[in-house]
Design an enzyme around this catalytic site. Sequence first.
Site, PDB file in Angstrom:
ATOM      1  N   TRP A   1      64.535 126.975 -20.139  1.00  0.00           N
ATOM      2  CA  TRP A   1      63.684 127.823 -20.125  1.00  0.00           C
ATOM      3  C   TRP A   1      62.449 128.718 -20.805  1.00  0.00           C
ATOM      4  O   TRP A   1      63.070 129.380 -21.829  1.00  0.00           O
ATOM      5  CB  TRP A   1      64.340 128.475 -18.917  1.00  0.00           C
TER       6      TRP A   1
ATOM      7  N   TRP B   1      68.076 121.336   8.748  1.00  0.00           N
ATOM      8  CA  TRP B   1      67.914 121.853   7.477  1.00  0.00           C
ATOM      9  C   TRP B   1      68.760 123.230   7.502  1.00  0.00           C
ATOM     10  O   TRP B   1      68.766 123.571   6.230  1.00  0.00           O
ATOM     11  CB  TRP B   1      66.335 121.944   7.039  1.00  0.00           C
TER      12      TRP B   1
ATOM     13  N   GLU C   1      64.613 120.253  11.394  1.00  0.00           N
ATOM     14  CA  GLU C   1      64.458 121.028  10.688  1.00  0.00           C
ATOM     15  C   GLU C   1      64.850 122.296  10.697  1.00  0.00           C
ATOM     16  O   GLU C   1      65.807 122.770  10.171  1.00  0.00           O
ATOM     17  CB  GLU C   1      62.762 121.419  10.824  1.00  0.00           C
TER      18      GLU C   1
ATOM     19  N   TRP D   1      64.595 128.742 -11.938  1.00  0.00           N
ATOM     20  CA  TRP D   1      64.066 129.077 -10.005  1.00  0.00           C
ATOM     21  C   TRP D   1      64.807 130.544  -9.813  1.00  0.00           C
ATOM     22  O   TRP D   1      64.471 130.938  -8.073  1.00  0.00           O
ATOM     23  CB  TRP D   1      65.076 127.745  -9.475  1.00  0.00           C
TER      24      TRP D   1
ATOM     25  N   TRP E   1      64.741 126.618  -2.728  1.00  0.00           N
ATOM     26  CA  TRP E   1      64.680 126.394  -4.724  1.00  0.00           C
ATOM     27  C   TRP E   1      65.625 125.098  -5.658  1.00  0.00           C
ATOM     28  O   TRP E   1      64.353 124.661  -6.626  1.00  0.00           O
ATOM     29  CB  TRP E   1      64.945 128.356  -5.238  1.00  0.00           C
TER      30      TRP E   1
ATOM     31  N   ASN F   1      55.800 126.118   4.722  1.00  0.00           N
ATOM     32  CA  ASN F   1      56.222 124.827   3.620  1.00  0.00           C
ATOM     33  C   ASN F   1      55.819 124.232   3.053  1.00  0.00           C
ATOM     34  O   ASN F   1      56.572 124.534   1.889  1.00  0.00           O
ATOM     35  CB  ASN F   1      57.512 124.292   4.848  1.00  0.00           C
TER      36      ASN F   1
HETATM   37  C1  LIG Z   1      61.458 127.641  -2.095  1.00  0.00           C
HETATM   38  C2  LIG Z   1      61.757 127.358  -0.670  1.00  0.00           C
HETATM   39  C3  LIG Z   1      62.235 128.180  -0.188  1.00  0.00           C
HETATM   40  C4  LIG Z   1      63.062 128.676   1.285  1.00  0.00           C
HETATM   41  N1  LIG Z   1      63.022 129.741   1.883  1.00  0.00           N
HETATM   42  C5  LIG Z   1      63.154 129.879   2.573  1.00  0.00           C
HETATM   43  C6  LIG Z   1      64.647 131.359   3.310  1.00  0.00           C
HETATM   44  O1  LIG Z   1      64.622 132.191   2.716  1.00  0.00           O
HETATM   45  N2  LIG Z   1      64.741 131.300   5.199  1.00  0.00           N
HETATM   46  C7  LIG Z   1      63.807 130.270   5.609  1.00  0.00           C
HETATM   47  O2  LIG Z   1      64.364 130.839   6.516  1.00  0.00           O
HETATM   48  N3  LIG Z   1      63.704 129.089   5.053  1.00  0.00           N
HETATM   49  C8  LIG Z   1      63.025 129.175   3.766  1.00  0.00           C
HETATM   50  N4  LIG Z   1      62.748 127.764   3.127  1.00  0.00           N
HETATM   51  C9  LIG Z   1      62.295 126.858   4.076  1.00  0.00           C
HETATM   52  C10 LIG Z   1      61.214 126.393   5.078  1.00  0.00           C
HETATM   53  O3  LIG Z   1      60.335 126.647   4.401  1.00  0.00           O
HETATM   54  C11 LIG Z   1      61.711 127.675   6.128  1.00  0.00           C
HETATM   55  O4  LIG Z   1      61.797 127.357   6.596  1.00  0.00           O
HETATM   56  C12 LIG Z   1      59.753 127.487   7.748  1.00  0.00           C
HETATM   57  O5  LIG Z   1      58.383 127.009   6.572  1.00  0.00           O
HETATM   58  C13 LIG Z   1      59.294 128.778   8.182  1.00  0.00           C
HETATM   59  O6  LIG Z   1      58.750 128.314   8.676  1.00  0.00           O
HETATM   60  P1  LIG Z   1      57.948 127.905  10.688  1.00  0.00           P
HETATM   61  O7  LIG Z   1      59.532 128.310  11.218  1.00  0.00           O
HETATM   62  O8  LIG Z   1      56.952 127.579  10.636  1.00  0.00           O
HETATM   63  O9  LIG Z   1      59.614 126.475  10.462  1.00  0.00           O
HETATM   64  P2  LIG Z   1      59.000 125.050  11.422  1.00  0.00           P
HETATM   65  O10 LIG Z   1      58.253 124.246  10.569  1.00  0.00           O
HETATM   66  O11 LIG Z   1      58.501 125.422  12.964  1.00  0.00           O
HETATM   67  O12 LIG Z   1      60.675 125.006  11.958  1.00  0.00           O
HETATM   68  C14 LIG Z   1      61.331 125.376  12.547  1.00  0.00           C
HETATM   69  C15 LIG Z   1      62.849 125.971  11.561  1.00  0.00           C
HETATM   70  O13 LIG Z   1      63.712 125.475  10.952  1.00  0.00           O
HETATM   71  C16 LIG Z   1      63.854 125.872   9.660  1.00  0.00           C
HETATM   72  N5  LIG Z   1      63.816 124.710   8.362  1.00  0.00           N
HETATM   73  C17 LIG Z   1      62.106 124.604   8.988  1.00  0.00           C
HETATM   74  N6  LIG Z   1      62.216 124.085   7.207  1.00  0.00           N
HETATM   75  C18 LIG Z   1      63.341 123.850   6.520  1.00  0.00           C
HETATM   76  C19 LIG Z   1      64.358 124.336   5.806  1.00  0.00           C
HETATM   77  N7  LIG Z   1      63.007 123.300   4.663  1.00  0.00           N
HETATM   78  N8  LIG Z   1      65.256 124.095   4.926  1.00  0.00           N
HETATM   79  C20 LIG Z   1      65.942 124.720   6.341  1.00  0.00           C
HETATM   80  N9  LIG Z   1      65.543 125.244   7.309  1.00  0.00           N
HETATM   81  C21 LIG Z   1      64.043 125.004   7.747  1.00  0.00           C
HETATM   82  C22 LIG Z   1      63.907 127.582  10.199  1.00  0.00           C
HETATM   83  O14 LIG Z   1      64.216 128.474  10.595  1.00  0.00           O
HETATM   84  C23 LIG Z   1      62.393 126.975  11.100  1.00  0.00           C
HETATM   85  O15 LIG Z   1      62.306 128.284  11.661  1.00  0.00           O
HETATM   86  C24 LIG Z   1      61.980 127.921   1.983  1.00  0.00           C
HETATM   87  C25 LIG Z   1      61.783 126.390   1.585  1.00  0.00           C
HETATM   88  C26 LIG Z   1      61.440 126.388   0.286  1.00  0.00           C
HETATM   89  C27 LIG Z   1      60.204 125.143  -0.073  1.00  0.00           C
END
Ligand SMILES: Cc1cc2nc3c(=O)[nH]c(=O)nc-3n(C[C@H](O)[C@H](O)[C@H](O)COP(=O)(O)OP(=O)(O)OC[C@H]3O[C@@H](n4cnc5c(N)ncnc54)[C@H](O)[C@@H]3O)c2cc1C
Length: 480
Positions: free
Chosen positions: A309, A281, A278, A362, A385, A344
């Site tokens: 849309w 990602w 993650e 989106w 998105w 997420n």
């Molecule tokens: C529509 C949409 C919009 C999103 N917008 C953002 C945003 O603006 N900022 C953001 O940081 N994340 C975004 N995410 C990704 C993800 O949802 C969040 O990073 C995550 O929910 C953060 O929670 P956590 O720190 O507990 O994640 P954890 O599951 O603990 O993951 C650890 C770290 O990995 C990174 N990470 C995890 N999942 C993703 C992912 N899918 N994409 C990129 N990095 C990821 C984050 O830095 C996160 O803190 C988005 C996802 C979706 C589907």
Amino acid sequence: MSDATQPAIIWFRNDLRLSDNPALRAAAASERPLIAIYVLDDDNAGDWKMGGASRWWLHHSLESLAASVKERGGKLVLQRGKANDIIPALATETGAAAVYWNRAYEPWAIARDKKIKATLTGAGIEARSVNGALIVEPWEISTKQGKPYKVFTPFWKSIKAGHTPADPVGVPENLRFSNVTAGDALKDWALLPTKPDWAGGLRATWTPGEAAAHGRLGAFIQNGLADYDTARDKPAITGTSGLSAHLHFGEISPRQVWHAIKHSEHGESEDADSYLSEIAWREFSYNLLYHFPEFPEDNFQPRFDHFEWTGTNAEFEAWTKGQTGYPIVDAGMRQLYQTGWMHNRVRMIVASFLVKDLFIHWRRGEDWFWDTLVDADLASNAAGWQWVAGSGADAAPYFRIFNPVSQGEKFDPDGDYVRKYVPELANLPKRAIHAPWTADRATLARAGVTLGKDYPQPIVEHAEARKKALAAFEKIKDAA
Ligand SMILES: Cc1cc2nc3c(=O)[nH]c(=O)nc-3n(C[C@H](O)[C@H](O)[C@H](O)COP(=O)(O)OP(=O)(O)OC[C@H]3O[C@@H](n4cnc5c(N)ncnc54)[C@H](O)[C@@H]3O)c2cc1C
């Protein structure tokens, strides 16, 4: 010619920490007295200037960093305006010999930083930028053909095979700050909401700052990592690390996270691998943003430019307010509004609903998230998105349409997440919590719910919307 008494400027940006901060380390190694500055540069950010929830976070993060700098005898100078003017002017006024910063990757920041570097260098001032935000910078990683990665899995394999991060480093021991008094008062930036003060839920949920970031990481390693792979999909529990805003603002670095995970008891487990993927990602999103700078605004796959849309403003408003009649969607949108964060799994569900059930672009969802998320991040938000919409690089295939009822039943099986954020449904039994319109009258009456009064009827019928979406996507499938 510069002499050793000339100061060096450390320009803090999204790296609001003292430990494992390469720019700060380089500045300290110069053995010059340091001037620390943060610039609130809304002008250069344009449409992507920070949204409300991010501003709330920034205020507290700056407060925390300023306190850390003060403890070491310095002052964090705050200035608002174009960094192109402010940084060179500060360097000239103070007779600085060098300016250090960690790189940013937003297109507007890259353009600005290039100009600043040229101005400084032209004036005989050293300008040095380094990597403090990523495990691998976009130009350091490519496919065998020398092209940018557009697919995540090989990108992730490549990181593991050849780009694992070096050990993080601590706070430089020889920090010596110069005496400066100029600068704005943080409160004058009005980053905190006042009329109304909508930040109560943010205050109750988050503690911005470097120390809190490490506290959260430690708690996650102790309580969450061992079960991450399964718990991460359950929004009713704390199954994820909650580090996203801390990472976005650079209160903790990805390599600090990487090494803490790797050196922990479960560091070699599948759960750790899943967690680090993650983090990757996030890296992948930055990679896309750097190589395809239009990514936050334009469909990565141009055929989506032809999509029709048809959603209305009223439907968009119902979505933002958590009033769509689909409990898991509404719970997510209310969690976002109350706490500045959304799980997420639920981000994917609400995003799919906006795009594929309501037929709303989106970009509108991305903008709403930009304003309301404390972790709003240009790269990850755009990637999220476009992934859900199906228009991105390595995106979910367009026919993947999340069913808000079955997703709710699968990932929130007891309905606890819905009960928490949609309290008007709290007394519904498990079998009806994700589809209240299927409950009989007696069940609804016992739970004190009148649909259409206490809680809306679904604003669209998912099965119908799904058919319509598939037909609409079919039309653009072969477009260029
Ligand atoms: C529509 C949409 C919009 C999103 N917008 C953002 C945003 O603006 N900022 C953001 O940081 N994340 C975004 N995410 C990704 C993800 O949802 C969040 O990073 C995550 O929910 C953060 O929670 P956590 O720190 O507990 O994640 P954890 O599951 O603990 O993951 C650890 C770290 O990995 C990174 N990470 C995890 N999942 C993703 C992912 N899918 N994409 C990129 N990095 C990821 C984050 O830095 C996160 O803190 C988005 C996802 C979706 C589907």
